[in-house]
Each structure stands twice: as C-alpha cells, then as structure tokens.
Design a protein around this motif. Structure first.
Motif, short mmCIF file in Angstrom:
data_model
loop_
_atom_site.label_atom_id
_atom_site.label_comp_id
_atom_site.label_asym_id
_atom_site.label_seq_id
_atom_site.Cartn_x
_atom_site.Cartn_y
_atom_site.Cartn_z
N LEU A 92 4.95 4.63 1.07
CA LEU A 92 5.05 4.69 2.53
C LEU A 92 4.29 5.87 3.14
O LEU A 92 3.64 5.70 4.17
CB LEU A 92 6.51 4.71 2.96
CG LEU A 92 7.28 3.42 2.64
CD1 LEU A 92 8.70 3.49 3.17
CD2 LEU A 92 6.57 2.20 3.21
N PRO A 93 4.30 7.08 2.58
CA PRO A 93 3.46 8.14 3.15
C PRO A 93 1.98 7.80 2.98
O PRO A 93 1.59 7.09 2.04
CB PRO A 93 3.84 9.37 2.32
CG PRO A 93 5.17 9.05 1.71
CD PRO A 93 5.14 7.57 1.48
N ASN A 94 1.17 8.32 3.88
CA ASN A 94 -0.26 8.02 3.85
C ASN A 94 -1.09 9.05 3.11
O ASN A 94 -2.32 8.93 3.05
CB ASN A 94 -0.79 7.88 5.28
CG ASN A 94 -0.36 6.58 5.93
OD1 ASN A 94 -0.27 5.55 5.26
ND2 ASN A 94 -0.09 6.62 7.22
N SER A 95 -0.46 10.06 2.53
CA SER A 95 -1.22 11.12 1.87
C SER A 95 -1.73 10.67 0.50
O SER A 95 -1.17 9.78 -0.14
CB SER A 95 -0.33 12.36 1.69
OG SER A 95 0.76 12.07 0.83
N TRP A 96 -2.79 11.32 0.06
CA TRP A 96 -3.39 11.05 -1.25
C TRP A 96 -2.40 11.38 -2.36
O TRP A 96 -2.21 10.63 -3.30
CB TRP A 96 -4.67 11.87 -1.38
CG TRP A 96 -5.49 11.58 -2.59
CD1 TRP A 96 -6.34 10.53 -2.79
CD2 TRP A 96 -5.53 12.37 -3.80
NE1 TRP A 96 -6.91 10.62 -4.05
CE2 TRP A 96 -6.44 11.74 -4.68
CE3 TRP A 96 -4.91 13.55 -4.20
CZ2 TRP A 96 -6.73 12.26 -5.94
CZ3 TRP A 96 -5.18 14.06 -5.45
CH2 TRP A 96 -6.09 13.41 -6.30
N LYS A 97 -1.74 12.55 -2.23
CA LYS A 97 -0.86 13.01 -3.31
C LYS A 97 0.34 12.09 -3.50
O LYS A 97 0.86 11.99 -4.62
CB LYS A 97 -0.39 14.43 -3.03
CG LYS A 97 0.44 14.62 -1.79
CD LYS A 97 0.81 16.09 -1.61
CE LYS A 97 1.63 16.32 -0.35
NZ LYS A 97 0.81 16.10 0.86
N SER A 98 0.80 11.40 -2.44
CA SER A 98 1.97 10.54 -2.57
C SER A 98 1.71 9.32 -3.43
O SER A 98 2.64 8.69 -3.93
CB SER A 98 2.46 10.11 -1.19
OG SER A 98 1.48 9.32 -0.53
N ALA A 99 0.44 8.98 -3.64
CA ALA A 99 0.10 7.82 -4.47
C ALA A 99 -0.12 8.18 -5.94
O ALA A 99 -0.33 7.29 -6.77
CB ALA A 99 -1.17 7.16 -3.93
N LEU A 100 -0.04 9.47 -6.27
CA LEU A 100 -0.32 9.88 -7.65
C LEU A 100 0.76 9.42 -8.62
O LEU A 100 0.46 8.96 -9.73
CB LEU A 100 -0.46 11.41 -7.72
CG LEU A 100 -1.74 12.00 -7.13
CD1 LEU A 100 -1.63 13.52 -7.07
CD2 LEU A 100 -2.95 11.58 -7.95
N ILE A 101 2.03 9.56 -8.25
CA ILE A 101 3.11 9.24 -9.19
C ILE A 101 3.08 7.77 -9.60
O ILE A 101 3.15 7.46 -10.81
CB ILE A 101 4.47 9.66 -8.59
CG1 ILE A 101 4.57 11.18 -8.57
CG2 ILE A 101 5.63 9.06 -9.41
CD1 ILE A 101 5.81 11.72 -7.88
N PRO A 102 2.99 6.81 -8.68
CA PRO A 102 2.88 5.41 -9.12
C PRO A 102 1.68 5.15 -10.02
O PRO A 102 1.75 4.34 -10.95
CB PRO A 102 2.78 4.63 -7.81
CG PRO A 102 3.44 5.50 -6.80
CD PRO A 102 3.09 6.89 -7.21
N PHE A 103 0.58 5.86 -9.74
CA PHE A 103 -0.62 5.68 -10.57
C PHE A 103 -0.35 6.14 -11.99
O PHE A 103 -0.62 5.42 -12.96
CB PHE A 103 -1.79 6.46 -9.96
CG PHE A 103 -3.04 6.42 -10.78
CD1 PHE A 103 -3.89 5.32 -10.74
CD2 PHE A 103 -3.37 7.48 -11.62
CE1 PHE A 103 -5.05 5.28 -11.52
CE2 PHE A 103 -4.52 7.45 -12.39
CZ PHE A 103 -5.37 6.34 -12.35
N PHE A 104 0.22 7.33 -12.16
CA PHE A 104 0.48 7.85 -13.50
C PHE A 104 1.67 7.16 -14.16
O PHE A 104 1.83 7.26 -15.38
CB PHE A 104 0.67 9.36 -13.45
CG PHE A 104 -0.61 10.11 -13.22
CD1 PHE A 104 -1.59 10.16 -14.19
CD2 PHE A 104 -0.85 10.74 -12.00
CE1 PHE A 104 -2.79 10.83 -13.97
CE2 PHE A 104 -2.04 11.42 -11.78
CZ PHE A 104 -3.02 11.46 -12.77
N ALA A 105 2.49 6.46 -13.38
CA ALA A 105 3.56 5.66 -13.96
C ALA A 105 3.04 4.34 -14.51
O ALA A 105 3.79 3.59 -15.15
CB ALA A 105 4.65 5.40 -12.93
#
Length: 335
Positions: A92-105
C-alpha cells in the motif's frame, strides 16, 4: 494451491486513517476469495486496529519506523517470511523501500502502484490514475481488482467485543449514566486542520448543560490542546488525551453516541465504529479522504482558498475552520 489456502501479505500504511481505510481492501479481497488468508505487516501502533478487523488473520509488527531505510533489516525480514509461502503481496505505501520485503520474501505476485520507480520489485505494478481514483479508499481497493474502472468499496467496520468494552470501562471507571459526546480536537498534520479550541469548548459547555458527558480524546501530542479546551469549558470534560493507548481509545470511542472530530485518524476510527459523526474539514479535501460512513455529517465551508493541503494557513486566517460555528455543530447533533 487450493483456493482456501491462498495467502496474501499486505504491507500496510503508516497513518491511522489510512489503516482504517485499508480494511475496505481486506473486505474486497475476502469478497473475491472468501477462503483467502490475509496477513498484514504494519507499524506496531496499528496492531490494535488490525486485531479489530475480522478479515485479518495475523497482524505483524514492522520493526522499522516511518522513514527508516535499513536495507539489511528489510532483507532479513523478507527472507524470514519465505517459509510462509505467500501467493501474493499487496504493497500500500508508494515508497521504494516498502516493496523490498515482499521481493526478498520471494512472493510470486507483488502488487502495488509504480510509485518510486518500483519496476522489478513489483511484478504486478499498476499506474495510478489520480483523476479516475480520487479517493484514497478507491486506490486501495483498486489493487484487489484485475480490471480498470472505479471500484465499489465497502465501509470499514471495526469489531469491538463486549469484553473489550467492559475492560476499558473498569480500567477508567467509566459509567453508563448519561450519553457521551467524544471530541477529537487533534490533527497531527498541522494547525490548518484543527477547529479552534474556543469552538470545541463552546460545544462542550453546551452539551454538558444538556446532561451529556463530554470526553476529550487524543494522543500525548494533543494534551496541550485538550487541556486548553477543558479550561475554557470550565473543566466539564473528561480528558483522555495521552492517558490511553490506541486500543483503549478505540474501545472508549465505541461507547460514545456522538463524535465531533477534525479530519484525523480518530475521525476514521469513529466512522468505522458506526458512530454519529460530525467531521470538520478545513485545509484538507473531504472528496479525497472522507469519513467512510453514510450518516456522517461533513462541515466544510468550501472557500475558494481551500483545500490548500497546507500545515499552516498560507493566508494567516484559517477562515475555512474558524468560520464553522459551534452552532452548526450543535445543530448537527441528534439525541
């Protein structure tokens, strides 16, 4: 994988109001796939809200605060979630860092708006058309859809158990001898969203004279404001600002008949508790983040200079709020 075990990880927002509105997304996901399992990774303060949303299986505290990057921690969290084998992540957040966890998961489908150039981190990246999706809740719910269009959405509804109400009544020695008016005079964004303390005090005095109990609600940051209101109101209010955690504030609000609030997180909580709500708008736009309640009364003067979305009035007068009279609020209160 069977429909019943389809698992979704939602990376939640960082504001109280946005977290309440996110429940409309959770409802939409459950309507599409009743057997899906929804887990939410979100700031620790939001867990009491998520625990009062029946659509959420598990609320997990995000150990990093708002604005913290710390890529090593995000990698570690993501890898720790690999064993959960989520089928989809919705960010839901639009920041780059907020998408890192799902990527590494290693979550196979990672949905969200493009935001800060998140190609690759998101493989179901959507382009946000702000002219089509004007409301925050629409933007959230649209991430559950597979087709374009303006999505329908259900209103958030927080579920409060009677045991939770009894516990908060016992802790704060709250009785049930009269009706309760809750005033929420805070607005973390800034003064341009705050109705004048003198107006809140006038409403408090007048409602107390009618035999109502008046509660002031807010966080530690609102304490100076609520104390000022109570002084002006001749100490007729019970001031809970800074005295409760979020869970207790929510449960106390569930006991009120009427809530008067600035455009704030507690306004959205009151709407999700199905309260009679009078919402006061100044510098912000009720078309963008309205209270999601079909009976809410929105008081907004629609001045030419509003909404400006500024923390402080750029013209120095804040007439968009000072012009909303206590009489107009009192007239909107039924009961």
């Amino acid at each position: 994988m069977s429909e019943q075990s389809f698992k979704i990880l939602v990376v939640g927002p960082s504001w109280v109001g946005d977290m309440v509105m996110a429940q409309s997304l959770f409802i939409a996901l459950k309507q599409q796939n009743p057997g899906c399992l929804i887990d939410v990774l979100a700031p620790s303060w939001s867990l009491p809200l998520l625990q009062r949303m029946p659509q959420v299986r598990q609320a997990m505290a995000m150990p990093l605060g708002h604005g913290q990057f710390d890529v090593a921690v995000r990698i570690r969290i993501g890898r720790g979630l690999q064993a959960a084998r989520y089928d989809q992540a919705i960010v839901l957040p639009n920041s780059w860092k907020s998408a890192l966890i799902p990527f590494f998961a290693g979550i196979p489908k990672r949905t969200g708006y493009i935001g800060e150039l998140r190609w690759g981190l998101l493989n179901d990246a959507r382009k946000l058309d702000k002219s089509r999706l004007r409301m925050t809740v629409q933007r959230f719910v649209a991430l559950a859809a597979v087709a374009d269009g303006i999505p329908e959405y259900a209103f958030p509804r927080l579920s409060i158990a009677s045991a939770q109400q009894r516990a908060v009544c016992e802790k704060f020695a709250v009785g049930s001898d009269s009706k309760i008016l809750a005033l929420c005079p805070g607005a973390e964004y800034g003064p341009a969203k705050r109705w004048p303390v003198e107006h809140f005090a006038e409403v408090a005095r007048r409602m107390h004279a009618r035999g109502w109990r008046v509660w002031l609600m807010g966080s530690d940051k609102d304490k100076a404001v609520t104390e000022h209101i109570n002084r002006l109101a001749n100490q007729v209010c019970r001031d809970f600002a800074g005295m409760t955690n979020l869970a207790e504030a929510v449960d106390l609000l569930s006991l009120a008949e009427v809530v008067v609030s600035n455009d704030s997180g507690l306004m959205h909580v009151a709407a999700a508790l199905d309260k009679q709500l009078i919402a006061l708008y100044g510098s912000s736009d009720p078309g963008f983040t309205p209270p999601l309640h079909d009976k809410a009364v929105i008081l907004n003067l629609n001045l030419d200079c509003a909404p400006c979305f500024k923390r402080d009035c750029p013209l120095g007068h804040t007439r968009c709020l000072t012009g909303i009279s206590p009489e107009s609020v009192l007239a909107a209160i039924h009961g």
